[in-house]
Design a protein around this motif. Structure first.
Motif, PDB file in Angstrom:
ATOM      1  N   UNK A  16      13.938  -3.076  -8.663  1.00  0.00           N
ATOM      2  CA  UNK A  16      15.259  -2.861  -9.243  1.00  0.00           C
ATOM      3  C   UNK A  16      16.280  -2.467  -8.173  1.00  0.00           C
ATOM      4  N   UNK A  17      15.851  -1.644  -7.220  1.00  0.00           N
ATOM      5  CA  UNK A  17      16.740  -1.271  -6.121  1.00  0.00           C
ATOM      6  C   UNK A  17      17.188  -2.471  -5.323  1.00  0.00           C
ATOM      7  N   UNK A  18      16.273  -3.399  -5.142  1.00  0.00           N
ATOM      8  CA  UNK A  18      16.588  -4.619  -4.391  1.00  0.00           C
ATOM      9  C   UNK A  18      17.511  -5.527  -5.196  1.00  0.00           C
ATOM     10  N   UNK A  19      17.212  -5.717  -6.480  1.00  0.00           N
ATOM     11  CA  UNK A  19      17.969  -6.637  -7.318  1.00  0.00           C
ATOM     12  C   UNK A  19      19.349  -6.087  -7.670  1.00  0.00           C
ATOM     13  N   UNK A  20      19.393  -4.841  -8.117  1.00  0.00           N
ATOM     14  CA  UNK A  20      20.652  -4.280  -8.610  1.00  0.00           C
ATOM     15  C   UNK A  20      21.567  -3.843  -7.468  1.00  0.00           C
ATOM     16  N   UNK A  21      21.004  -3.157  -6.473  1.00  0.00           N
ATOM     17  CA  UNK A  21      21.832  -2.577  -5.425  1.00  0.00           C
ATOM     18  C   UNK A  21      21.786  -3.349  -4.113  1.00  0.00           C
ATOM     19  N   UNK A  22      20.964  -4.373  -4.041  1.00  0.00           N
ATOM     20  CA  UNK A  22      20.877  -5.183  -2.836  1.00  0.00           C
ATOM     21  C   UNK A  22      20.250  -4.451  -1.658  1.00  0.00           C
ATOM     22  N   UNK A  23      19.487  -3.410  -1.943  1.00  0.00           N
ATOM     23  CA  UNK A  23      18.829  -2.644  -0.888  1.00  0.00           C
ATOM     24  C   UNK A  23      17.601  -3.430  -0.459  1.00  0.00           C
ATOM     25  N   UNK A  24      17.444  -3.615   0.838  1.00  0.00           N
ATOM     26  CA  UNK A  24      16.341  -4.420   1.341  1.00  0.00           C
ATOM     27  C   UNK A  24      15.016  -3.670   1.250  1.00  0.00           C
ATOM     28  N   UNK A  25      14.341  -3.839   0.137  1.00  0.00           N
ATOM     29  CA  UNK A  25      13.022  -3.261  -0.140  1.00  0.00           C
ATOM     30  C   UNK A  25      12.977  -1.755   0.076  1.00  0.00           C
ATOM     31  N   UNK A  26      14.091  -1.158   0.071  1.00  0.00           N
ATOM     32  CA  UNK A  26      14.245   0.279   0.282  1.00  0.00           C
ATOM     33  C   UNK A  26      13.440   0.677   1.507  1.00  0.00           C
ATOM     34  N   UNK A  27      14.166   1.136   2.469  1.00  0.00           N
ATOM     35  CA  UNK A  27      13.767   1.125   3.870  1.00  0.00           C
ATOM     36  C   UNK A  27      12.437   1.754   4.260  1.00  0.00           C
ATOM     37  N   UNK A  28      12.166   2.969   3.952  1.00  0.00           N
ATOM     38  CA  UNK A  28      10.954   3.547   4.501  1.00  0.00           C
ATOM     39  C   UNK A  28      10.315   4.579   3.602  1.00  0.00           C
ATOM     40  N   UNK A  29       9.100   4.898   3.946  1.00  0.00           N
ATOM     41  CA  UNK A  29       8.284   5.806   3.161  1.00  0.00           C
ATOM     42  C   UNK A  29       8.945   7.171   2.995  1.00  0.00           C
ATOM     43  N   UNK A  30       9.605   7.656   4.017  1.00  0.00           N
ATOM     44  CA  UNK A  30      10.175   8.995   3.972  1.00  0.00           C
ATOM     45  C   UNK A  30      11.662   9.009   3.601  1.00  0.00           C
ATOM     46  N   UNK A  31      12.238   7.857   3.280  1.00  0.00           N
ATOM     47  CA  UNK A  31      13.640   7.820   2.868  1.00  0.00           C
ATOM     48  C   UNK A  31      13.769   8.298   1.427  1.00  0.00           C
ATOM     49  N   UNK A  38      15.942   7.467  -0.756  1.00  0.00           N
ATOM     50  CA  UNK A  38      16.218   6.358  -1.683  1.00  0.00           C
ATOM     51  C   UNK A  38      14.937   5.709  -2.193  1.00  0.00           C
ATOM     52  N   UNK A  39      13.930   5.652  -1.346  1.00  0.00           N
ATOM     53  CA  UNK A  39      12.644   5.085  -1.748  1.00  0.00           C
ATOM     54  C   UNK A  39      12.029   5.914  -2.865  1.00  0.00           C
ATOM     55  N   UNK A  40      12.018   7.213  -2.680  1.00  0.00           N
ATOM     56  CA  UNK A  40      11.413   8.109  -3.661  1.00  0.00           C
ATOM     57  C   UNK A  40      12.206   8.139  -4.956  1.00  0.00           C
ATOM     58  N   UNK A  41      13.520   8.148  -4.852  1.00  0.00           N
ATOM     59  CA  UNK A  41      14.355   8.147  -6.058  1.00  0.00           C
ATOM     60  C   UNK A  41      14.121   6.878  -6.859  1.00  0.00           C
ATOM     61  N   UNK A  45       0.839  -1.199   0.000  1.00  0.00           N
ATOM     62  CA  UNK A  45       0.000   0.000   0.000  1.00  0.00           C
ATOM     63  C   UNK A  45       0.878   1.255   0.000  1.00  0.00           C
ATOM     64  N   UNK A  46       1.953   1.227   0.751  1.00  0.00           N
ATOM     65  CA  UNK A  46       2.881   2.365   0.767  1.00  0.00           C
ATOM     66  C   UNK A  46       3.516   2.550  -0.605  1.00  0.00           C
ATOM     67  N   UNK A  47       3.889   1.446  -1.264  1.00  0.00           N
ATOM     68  CA  UNK A  47       4.466   1.547  -2.608  1.00  0.00           C
ATOM     69  C   UNK A  47       3.451   2.085  -3.606  1.00  0.00           C
ATOM     70  N   UNK A  48       2.196   1.731  -3.447  1.00  0.00           N
ATOM     71  CA  UNK A  48       1.156   2.264  -4.336  1.00  0.00           C
ATOM     72  C   UNK A  48       1.027   3.772  -4.142  1.00  0.00           C
TER      73      UNK A  48
END
Length: 92
Positions: free
Chosen positions: A46-61, A63-66, A4-7
């Protein structure tokens, strides 16, 4: 971070991607929102697969928005390529 947050992020990312890549797209705001949602999910994946970021941490980070915005831009560009080639074949 849940789906839901990703949506929600995807909705805003689609609008930002559209602002970065202005132009007339068939489908209007509904298609832009759908591209944003799918693009946000794509960016997270893609962030998870390419950069190994764990689901990109949070709504306000940042990195998530980028990631969501980049995913939306990629998807919008692919959509325009697909629609553009379809329209050029129709008029040929």
């Amino acid at each position: 971070m849940g789906i839901v947050a990703w949506i929600l992020i995807g909705l805003f990312a689609g609008l930002i991607a559209k602002a970065i890549m202005p132009g007339k797209d068939p489908g209007g705001i509904i298609v832009t929102m759908l591209i944003g949602i799918v693009g946000g999910l794509l960016g997270g994946w893609l962030g998870k697969v390419i950069f190994g970021v764990d689901s990109i941490d949070g709504f306000f980070d940042l990195s998530t928005w980028i990631a969501a915005i980049i995913g939306s831009i990629i998807l919008l560009a692919l959509y325009r390529l697909a629609i553009g080639s379809r329209h050029s074949h129709r008029h040929a």
